[in-house]
Design a protein around this motif. Structure first.
Motif, PDB file in Angstrom:
ATOM      1  N   ASN A   1       0.789  -1.216   0.021  1.00 34.56           N
ATOM      2  CA  ASN A   1      -0.109   0.133   0.229  1.00 34.56           C
ATOM      3  C   ASN A   1       0.917   1.204   0.133  1.00 34.56           C
ATOM      4  N   VAL A   2       1.751   1.311   0.728  1.00 35.59           N
ATOM      5  CA  VAL A   2       2.620   2.702   0.972  1.00 35.59           C
ATOM      6  C   VAL A   2       3.800   2.544   0.052  1.00 35.59           C
ATOM      7  N   ILE A   3       3.993   3.394  -1.117  1.00 33.99           N
ATOM      8  CA  ILE A   3       4.626   3.318  -2.069  1.00 33.99           C
ATOM      9  C   ILE A   3       5.344   1.839  -2.277  1.00 33.99           C
ATOM     10  N   ALA A   4       4.247   1.045  -2.939  1.00 39.00           N
ATOM     11  CA  ALA A   4       4.499  -0.519  -2.722  1.00 39.00           C
ATOM     12  C   ALA A   4       4.043  -1.285  -4.057  1.00 39.00           C
ATOM     13  N   PRO A   5       4.712  -2.379  -4.241  1.00 42.69           N
ATOM     14  CA  PRO A   5       4.095  -3.190  -5.320  1.00 42.69           C
ATOM     15  C   PRO A   5       2.929  -3.951  -5.180  1.00 42.69           C
ATOM     16  N   ILE A   6       2.286  -3.813  -4.018  1.00 39.59           N
ATOM     17  CA  ILE A   6       1.026  -4.363  -3.571  1.00 39.59           C
ATOM     18  C   ILE A   6      -0.076  -3.708  -3.018  1.00 39.59           C
ATOM     19  N   PHE A   7      -1.134  -3.496  -3.746  1.00 39.46           N
ATOM     20  CA  PHE A   7      -2.246  -2.707  -3.258  1.00 39.46           C
ATOM     21  C   PHE A   7      -3.509  -3.182  -2.957  1.00 39.46           C
ATOM     22  N   THR A   8      -3.871  -2.813  -1.749  1.00 34.62           N
ATOM     23  CA  THR A   8      -5.087  -3.646  -1.283  1.00 34.62           C
ATOM     24  C   THR A   8      -6.414  -2.844  -0.956  1.00 34.62           C
ATOM     25  N   ASN A   9      -7.372  -3.369  -0.909  1.00 32.46           N
ATOM     26  CA  ASN A   9      -8.753  -2.912  -0.361  1.00 32.46           C
ATOM     27  C   ASN A   9      -9.462  -3.893   0.479  1.00 32.46           C
TER      28      ASN A   9
END
Length: 492
Positions: free
Chosen positions: A351-359
């Motif tokens: 999530n934070v400047i990251a390759p993986i993003f969630t909801n």
């Protein structure tokens, strides 16, 4: 355009330390809460860890994760994050101006990290705290004694010591933004005395001293010299941090920023070696490049975030394809310095400047995920010395920049892997392979990650993913598309 890649058997640069593919988890934004840890979510296990996130991290084969910061660590009381959860205090984090619930702390992290099969790189607070608190945390984590903090760890349900090997002596202490910011000499004295004390507790650990937060700091160079003069004998690594800013001068300029990283590493290596010579030491100082990534998309949003929230949505950059290529170029640059860069941490993991993003209902893999995953999974072994012949373009800030950037890795005496990026916006490269001593090797696979639009982004509804390109095993030439990241595998 034509390009050539040359290697010769026996000409090796360095064995790769797999920790060059490490990452970073900090208590900020939704990295921990809502990222790796979300109790009550149907996607989480009984411990509250997001199982879909664990699965995605396992695809990255991350060898080590730095924790708990970052700027957060410089105001962190680690004792707040252990023991019964109902007794843990809620604290303000001065740097990110948020509220920390402390429901996830050292023990939860050490439990979670087993799920992703990684080692821990633990940071101690040398901003608002000092030698005693660092030693207390080391005792809690690493000692099997009947002493106070080791007994507390057992009391809290963890009989065996964690035996964490790698420890950071603070974070970005040269930065005026850092809680407890210090001059170079103030930090050097504290870091050296903390190192002495920690090694008395556990001589097996290795230690990372803070280098400059970036090469633009007014104290860069002087900071490293002062710190290493004081700490050289007691630390194993000097840290480097670098974030790539917005592409205000276009894609070709953006993709040339890996040249800046290359020069930054060369400068720090030169400083380290000058101190080695000055001290007449036999020890070679290594580099921990423990924060790096592109970071600029979220700046305007973050400036308007209301303070004192829990896990607000800050630093949630949505990466473009050109950012993905820049990450690939950065990985190639780190590998080309594998003789001195032994640890590197992409900041951050989720999530934070990251390759993986969630909801709440799932995740997607950002453009930067794929070069990172490919490098980590296929980039183990020994970096070979290589010569690149490539057309170039001129960038005012960096001079002549080759369209082709590449590195060659001998994986296991049976396989070779080439990572290659074509920086060109619209022209393919006809890449010839001139591999002396590797005549028994044939092309085995070609993974291609390309786009005609450098600004396209992945999302929950659509994404650009790598494809397998059919190869002719006998061929000695390959077509490298414009704006592409490539993994080329050869088999003996």
């Amino acid at each position: 355009m034509k390009a050539k890649l040359k290697v010769s058997e026996g000409f090796e640069l360095a064995k790769i330390d797999n920790r060059i593919y490490s990452s970073f988890v900090e208590h900020m934004g939704r990295c921990v809460y809502g990222g790796i840890y979300e109790p009550g979510n149907p996607l989480s296990n009984e411990s509250g860890y997001r199982e879909d996130v664990i699965e995605a991290i396992n695809e990255l084969s991350v060898p080590m994760i730095r924790y708990p910061g970052g700027n957060f660590v410089s105001g962190y009381k680690w004792e707040d994050g252990v023991g019964p959860k109902e007794d843990r205090p809620r604290r303000v984090d001065l740097h990110w101006r948020t509220v920390e619930s402390n429901q996830f702390g050292t023990d939860e992290f050490m439990d979670w990290i087993k799920e992703v099969d990684a080692e821990t790189m633990m940071a101690v607070n040398l901003g608002t705290r000092g030698i005693q608190e660092a030693c207390d945390l080391l005792e809690y984590c690493n000692l099997d004694s009947n002493s106070y903090w080791a007994q507390k760890r057992r009391e809290y349900g963890n009989d065996s010591a964690y035996k964490i090997k790698t420890w950071c002596l603070g974070n970005e202490m040269d930065g005026p933004w850092q809680t407890g910011h210090k001059t170079a000499y103030e930090y050097a004295r504290l870091a050296n005395e903390t190192a002495n004390a920690m090694r008395l507790l556990d001589p097996s650990i290795e230690l990372v001293a803070c280098g400059s937060s970036n090469e633009s700091m007014p104290t860069f160079g002087e900071w490293e010299e002062t710190v290493l003069k004081e700490c050289y004998d007691n630390v194993d690594y000097i840290s480097m941090h670098q974030y790539f800013d917005a592409p205000k001068k276009g894609t070709l300029h953006h993709l040339a920023k890996s040249v800046r990283m290359d020069k930054f590493i060369d400068s720090v290596v030169a400083i380290c070696d000058s101190i080695k010579a000055m001290k007449r030491s036999d020890k070679t100082m290594m580099i921990s490049f423990d924060e790096w990534n592109a970071w600029y998309h979220s700046n305007e949003h973050d400036a308007a975030v209301t303070p004192w929230q829990e896990a607000p949505d800050i630093l949630e950059d949505q990466y473009t394809f050109e950012d993905g290529l820049l990450v690939g170029l950065a990985l190639i640059t780190l590998l080309k310095h594998a003789d001195r860069v032994k640890i590197a941490c992409m900041a951050q993991l989720v999530n934070v400047i990251a390759p993986i993003f969630t909801n709440e209902t799932g995740l997607f893999k950002q453009t930067i995920f794929y070069p990172y995953a490919h490098a980590s999974n296929y980039g183990r072994g020994t970096v070979l010395q290589s010569i690149i012949e490539s057309p170039e373009y001129e960038v005012e800030e960096f001079g002549k920049v080759p369209y082709l950037e590449s590195v060659v890795i001998d994986n296991d005496d049976e396989h070779l892997t080439i990572f290659a990026v074509n920086r060109s916006l619209d022209q393919s490269l006809e890449l010839s392979l001139d591999f002396v001593g590797y005549e028994a090797y044939q092309l085995d696979a070609h993974i291609e990650y390309s786009s005609t639009d450098p600004l396209v982004k992945n999302s929950f509804t659509s994404s650009i993913e790598p494809i397998e390109v059919e190869v002719n095993p006998e061929a000695k030439q390959l077509d490298i598309k414009p704006l592409s990241w490539n993994v080329i595998r050869l088999k003996k």
